[in-house]
Write a protein that holds these residues in place. Sequence first.
Motif, short mmCIF file in Angstrom:
data_model
loop_
_atom_site.label_atom_id
_atom_site.label_comp_id
_atom_site.label_asym_id
_atom_site.label_seq_id
_atom_site.Cartn_x
_atom_site.Cartn_y
_atom_site.Cartn_z
N LEU A 308 0.64 -1.12 0.25
CA LEU A 308 0.47 -0.15 0.28
C LEU A 308 0.56 1.41 0.09
CD1 LEU A 308 -3.01 0.42 0.04
CD2 LEU A 308 -3.32 0.44 2.89
N ALA A 309 2.25 1.04 0.81
CA ALA A 309 3.08 2.39 1.06
C ALA A 309 3.37 2.42 -0.49
CB ALA A 309 3.43 1.79 1.49
N CYS A 310 4.05 1.54 -1.60
CA CYS A 310 4.64 1.60 -2.23
C CYS A 310 3.18 2.52 -4.07
CB CYS A 310 5.01 0.79 -3.20
SG CYS A 310 6.62 0.53 -1.97
N ASP A 311 2.53 1.72 -3.40
CA ASP A 311 1.35 2.25 -4.43
C ASP A 311 1.30 3.87 -3.80
OD1 ASP A 311 0.75 0.03 -5.32
OD2 ASP A 311 -1.02 -0.26 -4.37
N HIS A 312 0.80 3.96 -2.68
CA HIS A 312 0.71 5.38 -2.53
C HIS A 312 1.16 6.62 -2.88
CE1 HIS A 312 -2.97 4.49 0.65
NE2 HIS A 312 -3.36 4.24 -0.59
N ASN A 313 2.56 6.13 -2.75
CA ASN A 313 3.98 6.67 -2.86
C ASN A 313 3.80 7.47 -4.37
OD1 ASN A 313 7.24 6.95 -3.81
ND2 ASN A 313 6.28 9.07 -2.48
N ASN A 485 9.95 4.04 -8.37
CA ASN A 485 9.18 3.25 -8.27
C ASN A 485 9.24 2.35 -6.49
OD1 ASN A 485 6.75 1.88 -7.06
ND2 ASN A 485 6.37 1.40 -9.36
N SER A 486 9.45 3.31 -5.56
CA SER A 486 9.85 2.19 -4.36
C SER A 486 9.66 0.37 -4.12
CB SER A 486 9.18 3.06 -2.97
OG SER A 486 9.83 3.87 -3.07
N ALA A 487 9.17 0.83 -4.75
CA ALA A 487 8.24 -1.25 -5.53
C ALA A 487 9.52 -1.80 -5.52
CB ALA A 487 7.91 -1.68 -5.71
N THR A 488 10.35 -1.70 -6.16
CA THR A 488 11.66 -2.47 -6.14
C THR A 488 12.27 -1.86 -5.71
OG1 THR A 488 11.07 -1.75 -9.45
CG2 THR A 488 13.68 -2.36 -8.20
N PRO A 489 13.22 -1.53 -5.01
CA PRO A 489 14.53 -1.06 -4.24
C PRO A 489 13.84 -2.45 -3.06
CG PRO A 489 13.65 0.97 -4.38
CD PRO A 489 13.35 -0.28 -5.05
N MET A 490 12.19 -1.90 -2.49
CA MET A 490 11.21 -2.54 -1.91
C MET A 490 11.59 -3.99 -1.59
SD MET A 490 11.77 -0.28 1.04
CE MET A 490 13.47 -0.37 0.72
#
Length: 730
Positions: A308-313, A485-490
């Motif tokens: 959710l945090a990555c989507d929201h960012n 997109n933070s999704a990748t590092p996370m």
Amino acid sequence: MSELRWKALDAAQNRIIPTINIPEGKVTDFYGIHTFTDEAMKTLLSPDAYKKVSFAIKSGENIEGNVADEVASAMKSWAISKGATHYTHWFQPLTGGTAEKHDAFFDISFDGQAIEKFKGSALVQQESDASSLPNGGIRETFEARGYTAWDPNSPAFILYNTAGTGTLCIPSIYLSYTGDLLDAKTPLLNSSTVLDKAATSVANIFDRNVEKVTATCGIEQEYFLVDKALFYSRPDLLMCGRTVFGHSPAKGQQLEDHYFGSIPPRINAFMVDFEIEALKIGIPVRTRHNEVAPGQFEVAPTFEEINLACDHNILLMDIMKKTAIKHNFEVLFHEKPFAGINGSGKHNNWSISTDTGVNLLGPSSKPKESLRFVTFLINIIKAVHDHADILRATVATAGNEHRLGANEAPPAIISIFLGTQMTKVLEDIENKEIVEIEKGENAYIKLGLNRIPSILLDNTDRNRTSPFAFTGNKFEFRAVGSTANSATPMMVLNTIVANQLENFRKEYDFERENDPSKKEGIILKILKRYIKESKAILFEGNGYSQEWEEEAAKRGLSNFKLAPDALKAYISDSTVEIFEKMKVLTKKELQARYDIRLENYIKKIQIESRMIGDLAQNHVVSTAVKYQTRLVQTSKSLLEMELKDEAEPIIQIIKDISRHVKIISLKVGEMTDARRKANNIESVEERARLYSTEVKSFFDIIRKEVDKLELIIDDEDWPLTKYRELLFIR
Ligand SMILES: NC(=O)CC[C@H](N)C(=O)O
């Protein structure tokens, strides 16, 4: 051209702050009103359907057709009642951004009636002929089909356009016909699943009641704001998102008077406006402030479950861009829009917590629980130590290459900051002899584990120079670029930690079988070894310093300054092994991501290089020559009047201009040749290397000459809006 600059300056100085529609009531009254929340679902679905959807979300199982139909119908009525006319699967292809294709609810039925339609099948899955999205060769063009599929873990929301109508956005994953993952979200979801499994099994050593462990993330987002007219007056900002030229202004950030300063009214209005929009779709924004550089700001929400945090960012960035239009601003998310001052990052605050309500990286007043805390902490350190290269690779982009290691941003070397006190705790664990853990808490006290909560409470030392810093109850990955997109590092962080925790659990189980000592002793024995193996990554000093570069090299830590070098970790043996083993990404999917990122790097540098050539020749040199002609006239007249001394300084300026112009023309020519040479190379890896070394090497050389000319040529004539104007007029 300078006319454009003057017009822009005029427009920028006469802005009126637009009216903002502040919703009535408290924030809690309108928070999430544009989101199809769990609450909305509960009210609108039959109890049976609600139960089934909730179960599917928790378990990850498929949702049956008739239940999907009921959800779709409820979503449709809800969305239409809120002014939505269209729906879309909202997904995150490998462009780094988001993608959407709006379909109307409106349709014509078989008997010619106009109806509003949205079936369960359309909610669950859509086919997209998205052959134009990056796929890294995964999808052959003859099989261009891709699929998007609903991700029920992230709630649907409505985005409104300027006309006032809305589109129901359904967060979705994206994959190819052959089942290969083509997006950033699915691997993140996979990584959360494996992290849950591995972390739960380690948490169970301490507490059998834990059934689920969730990664959480809070993402601080930095950005610059530039007046729209000024933005459009700079072709480089428009084309590249950053300025390729521009002399430093007399005043930059040296007075340190911007950071946390009073927020200028026009900026504040923009912030309030986009925050309201964000809150309405359930993005819990809480913090706003001026950042270090003039014209730079930050927004941060409270932490949420990581998906959710990555989507929201990424959604927040979109909302900011759109809201900026109304305020005559342009938001710059580029990592380094202006040379010589602070760049922009995204600081990802990551932690893991259990379904029993425990933050596994949070301090506890009970020494026994502190052992659990250090177990997770040390496993994370080991994971980052062993796989620093793939973590570094996730933040390697053309934009971030300018930022890492410059002005307050962390360097390209991955290291971990713990704070002096926590470092001491680890030293104690590593060095002190553990006799059999006795009854009571003696042993913990001997090891200093009883001190942890108070240490963490007043753990005020923060180290901005560290890319991966422990901040009391979470880790802050600071190297992520502001456009990313933070999704990748996370996803990578989740995966390497999951892998490490899995290894730890195996080692622990093995030791338990063979060693009769108490479990605490076994845990500490393993942790001691981990600390020894991974302490090279721990660094408390100044990450910006030259000494650290040297020291890091001695310690054997990688220091990939150039993105193409850093990206190689995507396809290294150890990366492939872990990601395949953890079932997060296949070798083919990793290779595709590597190729896509190299291609993206090449294209970005190519665009910048073309922009530099164009601006240098067609804007700067032409202006310089015109100005020079005027000086020639003046000096001629002075000489005719036999005023030789008076003509002398003017002749000197003429010569200076010629010198700069000559170098610029020569270097632009050489840079074009270097580009041509690189473009002829078949291998994407080699092409990227040439772009990062040869083509890019001309950027600073040309810039230096152009920036010199900026100081010589009449301000009236200078065609490019200056740094002082871009940064200070708001
Ligand atoms: N104040 C700060 O945290 C500065 C951070 C810096 N802008 C970065 O690039 O990460």
